[in-house]
Design an enzyme around this catalytic site. Structure first.
Site, mmCIF file in Angstrom:
data_model
loop_
_atom_site.group_PDB
_atom_site.id
_atom_site.type_symbol
_atom_site.label_atom_id
_atom_site.label_comp_id
_atom_site.label_asym_id
_atom_site.label_seq_id
_atom_site.Cartn_x
_atom_site.Cartn_y
_atom_site.Cartn_z
ATOM 1 N N HIS A 191 27.704 53.752 18.470
ATOM 2 C CA HIS A 191 28.863 53.767 17.552
ATOM 3 C C HIS A 191 30.138 53.423 18.325
ATOM 4 O O HIS A 191 30.973 52.644 17.858
ATOM 5 C CB HIS A 191 29.056 55.163 16.926
ATOM 6 C CG HIS A 191 27.971 55.598 15.998
ATOM 7 N ND1 HIS A 191 27.363 56.824 16.105
ATOM 8 C CD2 HIS A 191 27.401 54.998 14.936
ATOM 9 C CE1 HIS A 191 26.463 56.970 15.146
ATOM 10 N NE2 HIS A 191 26.464 55.869 14.415
ATOM 11 N N LYS B 196 22.452 64.564 3.242
ATOM 12 C CA LYS B 196 21.706 64.332 4.486
ATOM 13 C C LYS B 196 21.577 65.606 5.321
ATOM 14 O O LYS B 196 21.046 65.562 6.423
ATOM 15 C CB LYS B 196 22.399 63.240 5.319
ATOM 16 C CG LYS B 196 22.057 61.818 4.879
ATOM 17 C CD LYS B 196 22.438 60.826 5.977
ATOM 18 C CE LYS B 196 21.944 59.427 5.694
ATOM 19 N NZ LYS B 196 22.391 58.475 6.737
#
Ligand code: PNS
Length: 167
Positions: free
Chosen positions: A21, A45
């Site tokens: 990321h 999630k």
């Protein structure tokens, strides 16, 4: 904002942030005047860290990047992109296996708002096997994390998994 300035949004769950990321954020910061890293609430999630915790960790890691800011968001991504006056969504593509879902998401976002463009950036090859899910698994099994995530995240994972508590 000056009309010539380009602002992008880099959205994700970041549960937690990985060096992959970070690599995409650095690349986006070289292309855009401003990068807004958008941390999705994503309660479905069942994240290990709350959105506030993830935003806090990202802010700490991204302090050296003056053109990068971090915000949490809930709801539709295109609405968030509009709310921060951005024009572009950046997503990372690690491998062909990412493509199908990313393509579907980009086309749906375009359908929802034709004024928001999605672009894809490839992180360095050595990060192509990294994912937040795998990082959490390594952390749970006591493996070394230093190569894969920034020190702030290593610390946060160890603290969270030792205490066994969830947000
Ligand atoms: O890091 P992730 O989990 O791959 O990021 C996925 C994310 C947060 C970018 C995606 O789930 C998202 O955009 N969620 C916001 C809800 C939304 O706008 N859904 C419609 C887009 S298809």
């Amino acid at each position: 904002m000056n009309t010539c300035e380009m602002r992008c949004v880099y959205p994700g769950s970041f549960d937690p942030l990985t060096n992959g990321h970070l690599d995409v954020i650095e690349r986006a910061a070289r292309l855009f005047d401003e990068v807004v890293v958008a941390v999705a609430e994503n309660e479905l999630k069942n994240p290990l860290f709350s959105v506030e915790e993830r935003v806090g960790m990202l802010r700490e890691v991204l302090t050296p990047y003056p053109s990068v800011s971090v915000a949490g968001f809930d709801g539709l991504l295109v609405n968030f992109v509009r709310s921060v006056d951005a024009q572009v969504v950046v997503r990372g593509l690690r491998a062909v296996s990412d493509f199908e879902f990313e393509f579907q998401m980009a086309l749906m976002n375009r359908k929802l708002d034709d004024g928001v463009e999605t672009i894809f950036m490839m992180p360095r090859e050595e990060f192509s096997y990294l994912s937040s899910r795998i990082i959490k698994e390594i952390a749970r099994l006591g493996g070394a994390l230093e190569e894969f995530v920034p020190p702030v995240i290593v610390q946060a994972l160890q603290t969270r998994l030792q205490s066994g508590s969830r947000p």
